[in-house]
Design a protein around this motif. Structure first.
Motif, PDB file in Angstrom:
ATOM      1  N   ALA A  23       1.557 -39.387  59.368  1.00 45.83           N
ATOM      2  CA  ALA A  23       0.360 -39.533  58.525  1.00 45.83           C
ATOM      3  C   ALA A  23       0.253 -38.390  57.516  1.00 45.83           C
ATOM      4  O   ALA A  23      -0.818 -37.864  57.254  1.00 45.83           O
ATOM      5  CB  ALA A  23      -0.888 -39.633  59.387  1.00 45.83           C
ATOM      6  N   HIS A  24       1.403 -38.033  56.954  1.00 46.42           N
ATOM      7  CA  HIS A  24       1.496 -36.856  56.090  1.00 46.42           C
ATOM      8  C   HIS A  24       0.488 -36.875  54.950  1.00 46.42           C
ATOM      9  O   HIS A  24      -0.243 -35.909  54.713  1.00 46.42           O
ATOM     10  CB  HIS A  24       2.922 -36.732  55.547  1.00 46.42           C
ATOM     11  CG  HIS A  24       3.102 -35.591  54.615  1.00 46.42           C
ATOM     12  ND1 HIS A  24       2.990 -35.718  53.259  1.00 46.42           N
ATOM     13  CD2 HIS A  24       3.359 -34.285  54.857  1.00 46.42           C
ATOM     14  CE1 HIS A  24       3.178 -34.536  52.686  1.00 46.42           C
ATOM     15  NE2 HIS A  24       3.413 -33.664  53.637  1.00 46.42           N
ATOM     16  N   SER A  25       0.417 -37.965  54.205  1.00 45.33           N
ATOM     17  CA  SER A  25      -0.477 -38.001  53.046  1.00 45.33           C
ATOM     18  C   SER A  25      -1.945 -38.004  53.462  1.00 45.33           C
ATOM     19  O   SER A  25      -2.794 -37.417  52.781  1.00 45.33           O
ATOM     20  CB  SER A  25      -0.176 -39.214  52.169  1.00 45.33           C
ATOM     21  OG  SER A  25      -0.432 -40.413  52.868  1.00 45.33           O
ATOM     22  N   LEU A  26      -2.250 -38.652  54.577  1.00 46.53           N
ATOM     23  CA  LEU A  26      -3.625 -38.644  55.086  1.00 46.53           C
ATOM     24  C   LEU A  26      -4.043 -37.222  55.456  1.00 46.53           C
ATOM     25  O   LEU A  26      -5.136 -36.778  55.116  1.00 46.53           O
ATOM     26  CB  LEU A  26      -3.742 -39.569  56.297  1.00 46.53           C
ATOM     27  CG  LEU A  26      -5.071 -39.548  57.038  1.00 46.53           C
ATOM     28  CD1 LEU A  26      -6.190 -40.083  56.160  1.00 46.53           C
ATOM     29  CD2 LEU A  26      -4.960 -40.353  58.323  1.00 46.53           C
ATOM     30  N   LYS A  27      -3.160 -36.511  56.143  1.00 50.92           N
ATOM     31  CA  LYS A  27      -3.464 -35.134  56.530  1.00 50.92           C
ATOM     32  C   LYS A  27      -3.639 -34.247  55.302  1.00 50.92           C
ATOM     33  O   LYS A  27      -4.469 -33.337  55.283  1.00 50.92           O
ATOM     34  CB  LYS A  27      -2.371 -34.568  57.448  1.00 50.92           C
ATOM     35  CG  LYS A  27      -2.228 -35.320  58.750  1.00 50.92           C
ATOM     36  CD  LYS A  27      -3.520 -35.371  59.514  1.00 50.92           C
ATOM     37  CE  LYS A  27      -3.385 -36.158  60.805  1.00 50.92           C
ATOM     38  NZ  LYS A  27      -4.679 -36.471  61.406  1.00 50.92           N
ATOM     39  N   ASN A  28      -2.842 -34.509  54.267  1.00 57.27           N
ATOM     40  CA  ASN A  28      -2.987 -33.751  53.026  1.00 57.27           C
ATOM     41  C   ASN A  28      -4.363 -33.973  52.404  1.00 57.27           C
ATOM     42  O   ASN A  28      -5.020 -33.022  51.982  1.00 57.27           O
ATOM     43  CB  ASN A  28      -1.890 -34.153  52.029  1.00 57.27           C
ATOM     44  CG  ASN A  28      -1.996 -33.388  50.741  1.00 57.27           C
ATOM     45  OD1 ASN A  28      -1.918 -32.169  50.714  1.00 57.27           O
ATOM     46  ND2 ASN A  28      -2.193 -34.108  49.656  1.00 57.27           N
ATOM     47  N   LEU A  29      -4.800 -35.229  52.351  1.00 60.48           N
ATOM     48  CA  LEU A  29      -6.127 -35.527  51.803  1.00 60.48           C
ATOM     49  C   LEU A  29      -7.217 -34.863  52.633  1.00 60.48           C
ATOM     50  O   LEU A  29      -8.152 -34.266  52.078  1.00 60.48           O
ATOM     51  CB  LEU A  29      -6.341 -37.045  51.751  1.00 60.48           C
ATOM     52  CG  LEU A  29      -7.731 -37.521  51.323  1.00 60.48           C
ATOM     53  CD1 LEU A  29      -8.106 -37.006  49.947  1.00 60.48           C
ATOM     54  CD2 LEU A  29      -7.791 -39.050  51.371  1.00 60.48           C
ATOM     55  N   GLU A  30      -7.101 -34.933  53.945  1.00 62.61           N
ATOM     56  CA  GLU A  30      -8.114 -34.334  54.818  1.00 62.61           C
ATOM     57  C   GLU A  30      -8.162 -32.814  54.672  1.00 62.61           C
ATOM     58  O   GLU A  30      -9.213 -32.237  54.406  1.00 62.61           O
ATOM     59  CB  GLU A  30      -7.826 -34.686  56.279  1.00 62.61           C
ATOM     60  CG  GLU A  30      -8.085 -36.114  56.642  1.00 62.61           C
ATOM     61  CD  GLU A  30      -7.760 -36.409  58.099  1.00 62.61           C
ATOM     62  OE1 GLU A  30      -7.256 -35.512  58.819  1.00 62.61           O
ATOM     63  OE2 GLU A  30      -7.997 -37.547  58.520  1.00 62.61           O
ATOM     64  N   ARG A  31      -7.009 -32.182  54.872  1.00 56.55           N
ATOM     65  CA  ARG A  31      -6.959 -30.717  54.961  1.00 56.55           C
ATOM     66  C   ARG A  31      -6.982 -30.034  53.600  1.00 56.55           C
ATOM     67  O   ARG A  31      -7.736 -29.087  53.379  1.00 56.55           O
ATOM     68  CB  ARG A  31      -5.712 -30.304  55.744  1.00 56.55           C
ATOM     69  CG  ARG A  31      -5.551 -28.809  55.946  1.00 56.55           C
ATOM     70  CD  ARG A  31      -4.240 -28.474  56.640  1.00 56.55           C
ATOM     71  NE  ARG A  31      -3.098 -28.957  55.888  1.00 56.55           N
ATOM     72  CZ  ARG A  31      -2.230 -29.866  56.340  1.00 56.55           C
ATOM     73  NH1 ARG A  31      -2.369 -30.377  57.544  1.00 56.55           N
ATOM     74  NH2 ARG A  31      -1.218 -30.262  55.595  1.00 56.55           N
ATOM     75  N   ASN A  32      -6.143 -30.499  52.683  1.00 56.36           N
ATOM     76  CA  ASN A  32      -5.935 -29.771  51.434  1.00 56.36           C
ATOM     77  C   ASN A  32      -6.879 -30.173  50.312  1.00 56.36           C
ATOM     78  O   ASN A  32      -6.914 -29.500  49.278  1.00 56.36           O
ATOM     79  CB  ASN A  32      -4.486 -29.953  50.958  1.00 56.36           C
ATOM     80  CG  ASN A  32      -3.497 -29.434  51.973  1.00 56.36           C
ATOM     81  OD1 ASN A  32      -3.837 -28.644  52.846  1.00 56.36           O
ATOM     82  ND2 ASN A  32      -2.276 -29.889  51.881  1.00 56.36           N
TER      83      ASN A  32
ATOM     84  N   GLY B 102     -15.026 -28.143  51.735  1.00 57.89           N
ATOM     85  CA  GLY B 102     -16.088 -27.950  52.721  1.00 57.89           C
ATOM     86  C   GLY B 102     -16.515 -29.212  53.432  1.00 57.89           C
ATOM     87  O   GLY B 102     -17.415 -29.176  54.278  1.00 57.89           O
ATOM     88  N   ILE B 103     -15.931 -30.359  53.117  1.00 57.68           N
ATOM     89  CA  ILE B 103     -16.333 -31.628  53.714  1.00 57.68           C
ATOM     90  C   ILE B 103     -15.794 -31.728  55.138  1.00 57.68           C
ATOM     91  O   ILE B 103     -14.624 -31.499  55.392  1.00 57.68           O
ATOM     92  CB  ILE B 103     -15.822 -32.803  52.859  1.00 57.68           C
ATOM     93  CG1 ILE B 103     -16.457 -32.754  51.462  1.00 57.68           C
ATOM     94  CG2 ILE B 103     -16.115 -34.148  53.537  1.00 57.68           C
ATOM     95  CD1 ILE B 103     -15.855 -33.707  50.463  1.00 57.68           C
TER      96      ILE B 103
END
Length: 196
Positions: free
Chosen positions: A147-156, A162-163
């Protein structure tokens, strides 16, 4: 959930046609939220007119287009964000990424950096749900592709502003059986009802 919340549903499918399953999922979430008394604003990026940013100065010093400024107002007033998009070439569509670059500018989403190189997160207090549709089984995306791209959207992107907390719904094998689609639509209405 007993307290009414303000929800912004960001429809991230770039096709403005409105016939894709992403649109149906976003509609179901909004319907559930409105029926429960939550305030819902919708942003359909496929219908927005905005340029892509091409350099740092446009991002840091440029004036957002009016359509983006209105989106910032809606997001700024929201308690909860819902971002719905299809997985394209392993990540979010380019138009959605361009939208996020336009909206999440310094002065609105972040501020800084400080002399120590730290950024202040201006969107604290907002939660989010990310809903991703894909042709492959969701388990394959999660385990094989991690889920690389999902994790990028979440974390980065989102957490950097701050969300949080951030929930996720991975809708795999999207071209599958009608019964599975109906279950997902029912699930989205439930999430909308609870504004989570």
């Amino acid at each position: 959930m007993s307290t009414a919340r303000t929800v912004v549903v960001i429809q991230g499918h770039p096709d403005p046609d409105g016939r894709h399953f992403c649109h149906a999922l976003a509609d179901a979430y909004a319907q559930g939220a409105e029926a429960a008394g939550h305030s819902v604003r919708r942003i359909d990026i496929g219908r927005l007119d905005f340029p892509l940013l091409r350099n740092r100065e446009e991002w840091t010093d440029g004036t957002p287009p009016e359509a983006i400024r209105q989106c910032q107002e809606a997001i700024g007033a929201a308690d909860h964000l819902v971002i719905v998009y299809p997985l394209w070439l392993g990540t979010l569509p380019a138009l959605l990424k361009g939208f996020l670059e336009q909206v999440l500018r310094p002065g609105f989403a972040i501020e800084g950096p400080s002399p120590r190189g730290l950024w202040r997160r201006l969107l604290k207090g907002k939660s989010a749900r990310i809903v991703v549709t894909m042709g492959m089984p969701a388990l394959v995306y999660r385990l094989w592709y991690r889920a690389h791209s999902l994790k990028n959207l979440e974390r980065n992107i989102l957490k950097f502003c701050g969300i949080g907390p951030i929930s996720e719904s991975l809708v795999g094998t999207v071209e599958g059986r009608a019964a599975a689609r109906e279950k997902w639509l029912a699930r989205m209405r439930t999430y909308g009802r609870d504004a989570r």
